[in-house]
Scaffold this motif. Structure first.
Motif, PDB file in Angstrom:
ATOM      1  N   ALA A  35       0.816  -1.195  -0.030  1.00 20.34           N
ATOM      2  CA  ALA A  35      -0.032  -0.085   0.027  1.00 20.34           C
ATOM      3  C   ALA A  35       0.809   1.367  -0.052  1.00 20.34           C
ATOM      4  O   ALA A  35       0.397   2.172   0.641  1.00 20.34           O
ATOM      5  N   LYS A  36       1.924   1.253  -0.835  1.00 23.70           N
ATOM      6  CA  LYS A  36       2.782   2.497  -1.030  1.00 23.70           C
ATOM      7  C   LYS A  36       2.837   3.160  -2.302  1.00 23.70           C
ATOM      8  O   LYS A  36       2.731   2.424  -3.265  1.00 23.70           O
ATOM      9  N   PRO A  37       2.450   4.362  -2.644  1.00 26.14           N
ATOM     10  CA  PRO A  37       2.614   4.896  -3.767  1.00 26.14           C
ATOM     11  C   PRO A  37       3.994   4.756  -4.372  1.00 26.14           C
ATOM     12  O   PRO A  37       4.972   4.914  -3.558  1.00 26.14           O
ATOM     13  N   VAL A  38       4.177   4.664  -5.749  1.00 28.00           N
ATOM     14  CA  VAL A  38       5.249   4.595  -6.271  1.00 28.00           C
ATOM     15  C   VAL A  38       5.658   5.677  -7.020  1.00 28.00           C
ATOM     16  O   VAL A  38       4.948   5.977  -8.034  1.00 28.00           O
ATOM     17  N   VAL A  39       7.055   6.319  -7.014  1.00 28.84           N
ATOM     18  CA  VAL A  39       7.450   7.136  -7.828  1.00 28.84           C
ATOM     19  C   VAL A  39       8.672   6.531  -8.717  1.00 28.84           C
ATOM     20  O   VAL A  39       9.417   5.981  -8.361  1.00 28.84           O
ATOM     21  N   ALA A  40       8.459   6.733 -10.241  1.00 32.80           N
ATOM     22  CA  ALA A  40       9.490   6.084 -10.996  1.00 32.80           C
ATOM     23  C   ALA A  40       9.644   6.739 -12.360  1.00 32.80           C
ATOM     24  O   ALA A  40       8.584   7.536 -12.622  1.00 32.80           O
ATOM     25  N   PHE A  41      10.616   6.528 -12.636  1.00 34.65           N
ATOM     26  CA  PHE A  41      10.684   7.022 -14.282  1.00 34.65           C
ATOM     27  C   PHE A  41       9.797   6.179 -15.289  1.00 34.65           C
ATOM     28  O   PHE A  41       9.783   4.983 -14.694  1.00 34.65           O
ATOM     29  N   GLU A  42       9.370   6.660 -16.173  1.00 32.13           N
ATOM     30  CA  GLU A  42       8.516   5.787 -17.137  1.00 32.13           C
ATOM     31  C   GLU A  42       9.412   5.102 -17.907  1.00 32.13           C
ATOM     32  O   GLU A  42       9.522   5.524 -19.215  1.00 32.13           O
ATOM     33  N   MET A  43       9.992   3.826 -17.370  1.00 34.23           N
ATOM     34  CA  MET A  43      10.695   3.066 -18.233  1.00 34.23           C
ATOM     35  C   MET A  43      10.274   1.760 -18.129  1.00 34.23           C
ATOM     36  O   MET A  43       9.741   1.152 -17.183  1.00 34.23           O
ATOM     37  N   GLY A  44      10.701   0.820 -19.297  1.00 29.01           N
ATOM     38  CA  GLY A  44      10.538  -0.561 -19.193  1.00 29.01           C
ATOM     39  C   GLY A  44       9.025  -1.047 -18.934  1.00 29.01           C
ATOM     40  O   GLY A  44       8.244  -0.233 -19.578  1.00 29.01           O
ATOM     41  N   GLY A  45       8.759  -1.955 -18.273  1.00 34.76           N
ATOM     42  CA  GLY A  45       7.336  -2.289 -17.881  1.00 34.76           C
ATOM     43  C   GLY A  45       6.702  -1.582 -16.600  1.00 34.76           C
ATOM     44  O   GLY A  45       5.589  -1.984 -16.430  1.00 34.76           O
ATOM     45  N   ILE A  46       7.393  -0.581 -16.095  1.00 38.64           N
ATOM     46  CA  ILE A  46       6.668   0.156 -14.847  1.00 38.64           C
ATOM     47  C   ILE A  46       5.455   0.718 -15.170  1.00 38.64           C
ATOM     48  O   ILE A  46       4.433   0.747 -14.477  1.00 38.64           O
ATOM     49  N   GLY A  47       5.391   1.361 -16.532  1.00 35.87           N
ATOM     50  CA  GLY A  47       4.090   1.994 -16.682  1.00 35.87           C
ATOM     51  C   GLY A  47       3.021   1.011 -16.912  1.00 35.87           C
ATOM     52  O   GLY A  47       1.857   1.259 -17.224  1.00 35.87           O
ATOM     53  N   GLU A  48       3.268  -0.506 -17.240  1.00 35.86           N
ATOM     54  CA  GLU A  48       2.311  -1.519 -17.251  1.00 35.86           C
ATOM     55  C   GLU A  48       1.537  -1.660 -15.802  1.00 35.86           C
ATOM     56  O   GLU A  48       0.817  -2.535 -15.887  1.00 35.86           O
ATOM     57  N   MET A  49       2.511  -1.075 -14.779  1.00 28.57           N
ATOM     58  CA  MET A  49       2.098  -1.568 -13.272  1.00 28.57           C
ATOM     59  C   MET A  49       1.294  -0.492 -12.833  1.00 28.57           C
ATOM     60  O   MET A  49       0.552  -0.829 -11.873  1.00 28.57           O
ATOM     61  N   ILE A  50       1.583   0.775 -12.909  1.00 30.67           N
ATOM     62  CA  ILE A  50       1.022   1.765 -12.128  1.00 30.67           C
ATOM     63  C   ILE A  50       0.734   2.687 -13.212  1.00 30.67           C
ATOM     64  O   ILE A  50       1.205   2.960 -14.287  1.00 30.67           O
ATOM     65  N   ALA A  51      -0.456   3.655 -13.002  1.00 31.41           N
ATOM     66  CA  ALA A  51      -0.715   4.656 -13.844  1.00 31.41           C
ATOM     67  C   ALA A  51      -0.484   5.858 -12.984  1.00 31.41           C
ATOM     68  O   ALA A  51      -0.615   6.131 -11.944  1.00 31.41           O
ATOM     69  N   ASP A  52       0.072   7.187 -14.059  1.00 29.25           N
ATOM     70  CA  ASP A  52       0.593   8.328 -13.295  1.00 29.25           C
ATOM     71  C   ASP A  52      -0.673   8.978 -12.718  1.00 29.25           C
ATOM     72  O   ASP A  52      -1.652   9.034 -13.293  1.00 29.25           O
ATOM     73  N   GLY A  53      -0.677   9.525 -11.476  1.00 38.01           N
ATOM     74  CA  GLY A  53      -1.625  10.057 -10.729  1.00 38.01           C
ATOM     75  C   GLY A  53      -2.743   9.207 -10.038  1.00 38.01           C
ATOM     76  O   GLY A  53      -3.687   9.466  -9.697  1.00 38.01           O
ATOM     77  N   VAL A  54      -2.631   7.828 -10.304  1.00 33.65           N
ATOM     78  CA  VAL A  54      -3.610   7.134  -9.541  1.00 33.65           C
ATOM     79  C   VAL A  54      -2.703   6.039  -8.465  1.00 33.65           C
ATOM     80  O   VAL A  54      -3.295   5.908  -7.287  1.00 33.65           O
ATOM     81  N   GLU A  55      -1.700   5.282  -8.763  1.00 34.05           N
ATOM     82  CA  GLU A  55      -1.150   4.445  -7.696  1.00 34.05           C
ATOM     83  C   GLU A  55       0.341   4.931  -7.558  1.00 34.05           C
ATOM     84  O   GLU A  55       0.967   4.389  -6.952  1.00 34.05           O
ATOM     85  N   GLY A  56       0.500   6.136  -8.204  1.00 37.39           N
ATOM     86  CA  GLY A  56       1.780   6.715  -7.811  1.00 37.39           C
ATOM     87  C   GLY A  56       2.083   7.497  -9.184  1.00 37.39           C
ATOM     88  O   GLY A  56       1.142   8.334  -9.554  1.00 37.39           O
ATOM     89  N   ARG A  57       3.400   8.161  -9.317  1.00 39.54           N
ATOM     90  CA  ARG A  57       3.854   9.048 -10.386  1.00 39.54           C
ATOM     91  C   ARG A  57       4.623   8.424 -11.207  1.00 39.54           C
ATOM     92  O   ARG A  57       5.833   8.004 -10.849  1.00 39.54           O
ATOM     93  N   LEU A  58       4.568   8.741 -12.418  1.00 39.07           N
ATOM     94  CA  LEU A  58       5.611   8.578 -13.318  1.00 39.07           C
ATOM     95  C   LEU A  58       6.071   9.720 -14.208  1.00 39.07           C
ATOM     96  O   LEU A  58       5.425  10.878 -14.465  1.00 39.07           O
TER      97      LEU A  58
END
Length: 425
Positions: free
Chosen positions: A343-366
């Motif tokens: 239950a932690k929001p995730v901050v990440a660069f939009e690289m690889g498969g990360i964008g398939e896991m979280i949506a920006d502004g929903v489960e974290g920030r890309l």
């Protein structure tokens, strides 16, 4: 051989008829993503007799045995994890600086060992008459693929990597196109292009985890207690192998921007914590490079390194925000999945498969990843620092996403259905 008791599992969707006899190959004994992945696959298969091969005893085998996740577990040290490794022990970083004649001898000796491991595995597969070989990881794909071609036993490749080294790419393409390799399961879109020449075999199935095991409500937090942080401190945490491609240099530089934009009182309530180290079979020691940069940027005490933790749950439980700063085509980082499950929001660069896991502004920030937007990463962290309600809201959404899309029980049913399909062809 080590025998374990058969584990129970969710039986929804269980195929009828006899159990499949499947040989699983995991190409590393080290702690990390592949070891966790094979554990969660094996743990929830309910109609498969599971035999697992790994190079040597260690944390992976201990977890498999503790979970009763395989009926049969065996080791073969000829299954080489690194061509420079000594014959009598796992590789350490100093082995890379051994004299050239010694390194050349080790490479030659390891080639002989690997050939012996292939022959032993070939004989075992013929003797045991497995229905299927399931290959988890790069080296496992090569070994299992060659054995499948030699014996006619169908193989499934479980692909966790976006590419292989150029020197072995021709063999990789050839094996992937053989009929014996019946199915290629890619865990994210960045892993698929290397199989454009045999696209009909490719199936996209994301990996998963045990959502019951990674549950913040059932975890006793440890980070704040061990590091002496009060409840008022906002912790930006990151966990994983400390390697250049994992983006920890970029994370440290982003932390400098964050602290430059905070007031004195706010700085006292903000900390960055990195869990992990640089594995001994990799050089240089990137952890030391990151420590040096922390000192150079005047971040001592503000960015802290907690070292390697074999079980990260109690530490991730105390994160307020998880930062996963990978700067390469990271296929489907388990650190993202584990943080979301906690239950932690995730901050990440939009690289690889990360964008398939979280949506920006929903489960974290890309933020932008080509090139890595370090200022954007810092800005996302600052936004979360000032908004506790957003941290909670995005963290709850992250947990819900994992329960829906990344649960290991559902994942095991998908894989089991594919195994039965391939075995029936």
């Amino acid at each position: 051989m080590v025998d374990t008791v058969e584990t129970s599992a969710d039986t929804a969707g269980r195929p009828s008829g006899r159990r499949l006899r499947v040989l699983f190959i995991n190409d590393t004994s080290r702690n990390g993503g592949p070891g966790r992945t094979i554990l969660y696959i094996l743990k929830f298969l309910d109609n498969v007799e599971r035999t697992l091969l790994i190079p040597r005893p260690g944390v992976v085998s201990e977890r498999i045995e503790k979970a009763h996740a395989a009926e049969h577990l065996f080791f073969d040290p000829g299954f080489i994890e690194n061509p420079f490794e000594p014959l009598s022990r796992p590789i350490v970083r100093a082995d890379f600086d051994a004299p050239f004649p010694l390194k050349a001898w080790r490479i030659s000796a390891n080639a002989v060992r690997a050939t012996g491991a292939f022959l032993r595995l070939w004989r075992r597969v013929r003797r045991e008459r497995y229905d299927l070989i399931f290959c988890n990881g790069t080296a496992a794909g090569f070994m299992g693929g060659l054995v499948a071609v030699a014996t006619g036993t169908p193989a499934i490749w479980h692909v966790l990597y976006p590419s292989v080294a150029p020197v072995i790419r021709p063999l990789h393409r050839w094996l992937a196109s053989r009929r014996a390799v019946r199915l290629i399961i890619c865990v994210s879109k960045p892993t698929e292009p290397q199989f454009d020449h045999c696209r009909a075999k490719v199936r996209a199935i994301q990996t998963a985890l045990d959502t019951g095991e990674f549950d913040v409500r059932a975890t006793v937090p440890a980070l704040r207690r061990e590091m002496g942080f009060g409840d008022e401190v906002v912790v930006f945490g990151s966990h994983g192998r400390v390697l250049p491609r994992k983006g920890y240099i970029e994370l440290v530089r982003a932390a400098r921007i964050v602290f430059d934009r905070l007031g004195q009182e706010e700085r006292a309530r903000c900390r960055f914590v990195i869990l992990g180290d640089t594995p001994q079979d990799m050089r240089p020691d990137h952890l030391e490079q990151c420590r040096a940069l922390v000192g150079e940027l005047g971040l001592d005490g503000l960015v802290q390194f907690a070292g390697f933790r074999p079980d990260v749950k109690s530490w991730v439980a105390d994160f307020d925000v998880a930062v996963v700063p990978s700067v390469y085509e990271d296929p489907l980082p388990r650190a993202v999945m584990e943080s979301m499950a906690m239950a932690k929001p995730v901050v990440a660069f939009e690289m690889g498969g990360i964008g398939e896991m979280i949506a920006d502004g929903v489960e974290g920030r890309l933020v932008g990843g080509r090139p890595p937007d370090i200022a954007g990463l810092a800005g996302a962290c600052l936004d979360y620092f000032h908004d506790a309600a957003k941290r909670r809201r995005h963290g709850e959404a992250a947990r819900s996403r994992v329960e829906r899309d990344f649960d290991a029980r559902k994942h095991a049913r998908q894989l089991q259905a594919e195994m039965f399909r391939i075995a029936a062809e």
